[in-house]
Design a protein around this motif. Sequence first.
Motif, PDB file in Angstrom:
ATOM      1  N   ALA A 255       0.823  -1.203   0.000  1.00 38.36           N
ATOM      2  CA  ALA A 255       0.000   0.000   0.000  1.00 38.36           C
ATOM      3  C   ALA A 255       0.857   1.252   0.000  1.00 38.36           C
ATOM      4  CB  ALA A 255      -0.902   0.003   1.224  1.00 38.36           C
ATOM      5  N   ASP A 256       0.444   2.253  -0.786  1.00 35.11           N
ATOM      6  CA  ASP A 256       1.119   3.537  -0.822  1.00 35.11           C
ATOM      7  C   ASP A 256       0.564   4.390   0.304  1.00 35.11           C
ATOM      8  OD1 ASP A 256       2.362   5.876  -1.384  1.00 35.11           O
ATOM      9  OD2 ASP A 256       1.417   6.212  -3.338  1.00 35.11           O
ATOM     10  N   THR A 257       1.410   4.675   1.293  1.00 30.53           N
ATOM     11  CA  THR A 257       0.933   5.378   2.474  1.00 30.53           C
ATOM     12  C   THR A 257       1.227   6.865   2.435  1.00 30.53           C
ATOM     13  OG1 THR A 257       3.000   4.915   3.627  1.00 30.53           O
ATOM     14  CG2 THR A 257       1.224   3.321   3.887  1.00 30.53           C
ATOM     15  N   ARG A 258       1.721   7.377   1.312  1.00 32.00           N
ATOM     16  CA  ARG A 258       1.997   8.803   1.245  1.00 32.00           C
ATOM     17  C   ARG A 258       0.688   9.596   1.273  1.00 32.00           C
ATOM     18  NH1 ARG A 258       5.251   9.020  -4.197  1.00 32.00           N
ATOM     19  NH2 ARG A 258       3.550   7.587  -4.674  1.00 32.00           N
ATOM     20  N   LEU A 259       0.733  10.731   1.957  1.00 33.19           N
ATOM     21  CA  LEU A 259      -0.448  11.597   2.015  1.00 33.19           C
ATOM     22  C   LEU A 259      -0.464  12.465   0.764  1.00 33.19           C
ATOM     23  CD1 LEU A 259      -0.455  12.595   5.785  1.00 33.19           C
ATOM     24  CD2 LEU A 259      -2.021  11.069   4.613  1.00 33.19           C
ATOM     25  N   SER A 260      -0.786  11.854  -0.367  1.00 32.99           N
ATOM     26  CA  SER A 260      -0.803  12.572  -1.634  1.00 32.99           C
ATOM     27  C   SER A 260      -2.006  13.504  -1.690  1.00 32.99           C
ATOM     28  CB  SER A 260      -0.858  11.576  -2.798  1.00 32.99           C
ATOM     29  OG  SER A 260      -2.047  10.800  -2.717  1.00 32.99           O
TER      30      SER A 260
ATOM     31  N   SER B 238     -23.518  11.755   8.236  1.00 32.50           N
ATOM     32  CA  SER B 238     -22.321  12.422   8.769  1.00 32.50           C
ATOM     33  C   SER B 238     -21.613  11.544   9.790  1.00 32.50           C
ATOM     34  CB  SER B 238     -22.711  13.757   9.416  1.00 32.50           C
ATOM     35  OG  SER B 238     -23.288  14.633   8.462  1.00 32.50           O
ATOM     36  N   VAL B 239     -22.392  10.896  10.649  1.00 32.54           N
ATOM     37  CA  VAL B 239     -21.796  10.022  11.667  1.00 32.54           C
ATOM     38  C   VAL B 239     -21.068   8.851  11.005  1.00 32.54           C
ATOM     39  CG1 VAL B 239     -22.315   8.422  13.556  1.00 32.54           C
ATOM     40  CG2 VAL B 239     -23.439  10.665  13.459  1.00 32.54           C
ATOM     41  N   VAL B 240     -21.719   8.238  10.017  1.00 35.21           N
ATOM     42  CA  VAL B 240     -21.101   7.095   9.328  1.00 35.21           C
ATOM     43  C   VAL B 240     -19.829   7.527   8.602  1.00 35.21           C
ATOM     44  CG1 VAL B 240     -21.408   5.387   7.500  1.00 35.21           C
ATOM     45  CG2 VAL B 240     -23.273   5.840   9.097  1.00 35.21           C
ATOM     46  N   LEU B 241     -19.899   8.665   7.888  1.00 37.00           N
ATOM     47  CA  LEU B 241     -18.730   9.137   7.157  1.00 37.00           C
ATOM     48  C   LEU B 241     -17.584   9.486   8.100  1.00 37.00           C
ATOM     49  CD1 LEU B 241     -20.282  11.374   4.352  1.00 37.00           C
ATOM     50  CD2 LEU B 241     -18.934   9.293   4.055  1.00 37.00           C
ATOM     51  N   PHE B 242     -17.918  10.150   9.212  1.00 30.89           N
ATOM     52  CA  PHE B 242     -16.873  10.509  10.166  1.00 30.89           C
ATOM     53  C   PHE B 242     -16.189   9.248  10.712  1.00 30.89           C
ATOM     54  CE2 PHE B 242     -15.376  11.386  14.482  1.00 30.89           C
ATOM     55  CZ  PHE B 242     -14.564  12.486  14.248  1.00 30.89           C
ATOM     56  N   GLY B 243     -16.998   8.233  11.024  1.00 32.82           N
ATOM     57  CA  GLY B 243     -16.413   6.987  11.523  1.00 32.82           C
ATOM     58  C   GLY B 243     -15.536   6.305  10.495  1.00 32.82           C
ATOM     59  N   LEU B 244     -15.997   6.245   9.233  1.00 33.59           N
ATOM     60  CA  LEU B 244     -15.225   5.585   8.189  1.00 33.59           C
ATOM     61  C   LEU B 244     -13.933   6.336   7.880  1.00 33.59           C
ATOM     62  CD1 LEU B 244     -18.085   4.548   5.732  1.00 33.59           C
ATOM     63  CD2 LEU B 244     -16.689   3.021   7.140  1.00 33.59           C
ATOM     64  N   VAL B 245     -14.013   7.669   7.819  1.00 36.54           N
ATOM     65  CA  VAL B 245     -12.811   8.455   7.548  1.00 36.54           C
ATOM     66  C   VAL B 245     -11.811   8.302   8.695  1.00 36.54           C
ATOM     67  CG1 VAL B 245     -11.909  10.797   7.261  1.00 36.54           C
ATOM     68  CG2 VAL B 245     -13.950  10.100   6.022  1.00 36.54           C
ATOM     69  N   SER B 246     -12.307   8.235   9.935  1.00 34.60           N
ATOM     70  CA  SER B 246     -11.409   8.027  11.074  1.00 34.60           C
ATOM     71  C   SER B 246     -10.709   6.673  10.976  1.00 34.60           C
ATOM     72  CB  SER B 246     -12.198   8.120  12.388  1.00 34.60           C
ATOM     73  OG  SER B 246     -12.790   9.392  12.543  1.00 34.60           O
ATOM     74  N   VAL B 247     -11.469   5.644  10.605  1.00 35.63           N
ATOM     75  CA  VAL B 247     -10.878   4.316  10.429  1.00 35.63           C
ATOM     76  C   VAL B 247      -9.826   4.346   9.321  1.00 35.63           C
ATOM     77  CG1 VAL B 247     -11.354   1.941   9.689  1.00 35.63           C
ATOM     78  CG2 VAL B 247     -12.873   3.077  11.321  1.00 35.63           C
TER      79      VAL B 247
ATOM     80  N   MET C  49      -8.042   6.943   8.276  1.00 26.16           N
ATOM     81  CA  MET C  49      -6.862   7.671   8.729  1.00 26.16           C
ATOM     82  C   MET C  49      -6.009   6.783   9.646  1.00 26.16           C
ATOM     83  SD  MET C  49      -6.805  10.689   7.374  1.00 26.16           S
ATOM     84  CE  MET C  49      -5.721  11.647   8.435  1.00 26.16           C
ATOM     85  N   ALA C  50      -6.674   6.047  10.547  1.00 29.61           N
ATOM     86  CA  ALA C  50      -5.937   5.123  11.407  1.00 29.61           C
ATOM     87  C   ALA C  50      -5.250   4.045  10.571  1.00 29.61           C
ATOM     88  CB  ALA C  50      -6.881   4.484  12.420  1.00 29.61           C
ATOM     89  N   GLY C  51      -5.932   3.590   9.528  1.00 30.99           N
ATOM     90  CA  GLY C  51      -5.337   2.597   8.638  1.00 30.99           C
ATOM     91  C   GLY C  51      -4.121   3.132   7.914  1.00 30.99           C
TER      92      GLY C  51
ATOM     93  N   GLU D 277      -0.552   1.504   8.030  1.00 31.98           N
ATOM     94  CA  GLU D 277       0.108   1.097   6.791  1.00 31.98           C
ATOM     95  C   GLU D 277       1.497   1.718   6.694  1.00 31.98           C
ATOM     96  OE1 GLU D 277      -2.633   2.347   3.877  1.00 31.98           O
ATOM     97  OE2 GLU D 277      -3.894   0.560   3.987  1.00 31.98           O
ATOM     98  N   ARG D 278       1.611   2.994   7.098  1.00 32.54           N
ATOM     99  CA  ARG D 278       2.921   3.657   7.042  1.00 32.54           C
ATOM    100  C   ARG D 278       3.901   2.974   7.993  1.00 32.54           C
ATOM    101  NH1 ARG D 278       5.536   7.977   5.336  1.00 32.54           N
ATOM    102  NH2 ARG D 278       3.748   8.655   4.125  1.00 32.54           N
ATOM    103  N   ARG D 279       3.428   2.631   9.194  1.00 34.75           N
ATOM    104  CA  ARG D 279       4.312   1.955  10.146  1.00 34.75           C
ATOM    105  C   ARG D 279       4.753   0.596   9.602  1.00 34.75           C
ATOM    106  NH1 ARG D 279       0.998   1.703  14.033  1.00 34.75           N
ATOM    107  NH2 ARG D 279       1.493   3.758  14.905  1.00 34.75           N
ATOM    108  N   THR D 280       3.802  -0.131   9.010  1.00 34.72           N
ATOM    109  CA  THR D 280       4.130  -1.433   8.435  1.00 34.72           C
ATOM    110  C   THR D 280       5.130  -1.298   7.293  1.00 34.72           C
ATOM    111  OG1 THR D 280       1.944  -2.302   9.023  1.00 34.72           O
ATOM    112  CG2 THR D 280       3.165  -3.481   7.321  1.00 34.72           C
TER     113      THR D 280
END
Length: 487
Positions: free
Chosen positions: A252-257, A294-303, A305-307, A311-314
């Motif tokens: 996975a490309d983890t760069r914040l493009s 909005s709640v669903v989108l916020f949760g998915l975007v948070s997941v 971002m955590a991913g 991915e970057r650490r991996t």
Amino acid sequence: MENRAIQVFGIPAWLLYVLCGAGATAVYFLLPLEIHRDVFSAAFGVGAVAAIAAGVKAYRPGRRIIWHLFALGMLATVAGDLVWIAHAYVAGQKDPFPSPADVLYLAAYAVTIAGLLLVQGKNSFRFVDPLILLTGLFMLSWVLVEAFFQGPYVPSLLEGLAYNGYLFACLLMIAVLVRFLLAPDRRRAVHYLIFASLALFLASSISFGASIPGGGGIAAAAHAGLLLYQVLFGAAALHPSMSALSQQPPAADTRLSWQRLSFLLAAMLIAPGILVVQTALGLPVDVPLVVGGSVVLFGLVSVRMAGMVGERRTLEERLAFQASHDHLTGLPNRRLFSERLENATARLSRQGKGIAVLFIDLDGFKRVNDSLGHEAGDELLVGVGRRLRDCTRPTDTVARLGGDEFTVLLEGVTQVSDATRAAERVTEALRPPLAAGGQEMLVTASIGIALGVPGQGASDLLSACDAAMYEAKKNGKSRYEVRGATV
């Protein structure tokens, strides 16, 4: 590396299939009776399944399950067409909706989407991006459909289930298809052909869905799109790049493009966008839709971002491992071995703990590469590396310096016999035949042993065991020689 293209009369098979499919599409509109056109349309799907089968047989892709799912989706579509024809012309139900055919059509969506998701590889977050897109598209479509029909379109329970099932399936396929095209290494002809094929399918399916409430039939352009969708999918299977679809994607490309940041920002702005659309169309604000979405989108975007952080650490850990380990055998490489040898010689000078190095060179390895090829040679080296790990202690360092040269760093040795016993274990471990290039091969090795002394540098110790290894080769190979004083 792509396969060599299948040719028919000197023309690439995939191109000939496209040309014949385009001609057959024109013939479709010349048929006088509707039943003939419907049966002819089903034949397109059969042709696509045959093309997929021919492509899989000719190019032998790795993960064939992907193409099998695509073929199953096409077969489900053909079966749906035949069931619809039976309802319309045998049972006499003109334009039946919903019918058992719709179950098959929805199943075709499901297995095709499953195939697209498998292309994404084993990335555990490959589902999050499509879900973000799906949520946003669902919110927008809900508003637009309500505006188009002046209220939710649910004339009956079954029709409502079928219609909304198609809507959900189309939105999910759009989300997965966008993720499919934007994923790493998606620049082969097969990817563009499949994307164009499914884009035509979606456009035609949406046109069909929009025609249901008004009672109209499918527009000619939409029907042509459904036919060409099957043609392009068959062409993708016949293209020599089709094997690329079955390859595991790169890490996975983890760069914040800017593309990724734009995607996440657009996702967060969907809910405010809904308010703008509803206000512009003069519709009452759908509070449950906006708040829930909005709640669903916020949760998915948070997941997501955590991913990205995970991915970057991996990726960093993987790069660090690759920098210090041999890419073929997974053993420490020359760089890591040199670092550990430097540390060991430094401890020897300070603490007096004995060390020894075994320099292992395979006998006659060049003949393996020359006779069986480099792939067989690589297979043999992997087997040797595995046996060296198995016959040494967990505290020993087994490394591959390059080519067919391996080393073993022994720490805590107290006498020469400790090192010679380790060399004998290596010789014994290599005695059983190893598989290489579909053959069983006997492997022997010449081993040089050097024992470290206080004040000796790492490079001098390595040179000593290298010289001992050449002496072993000179004295008849498949043996060991010792350099250095007793510790």
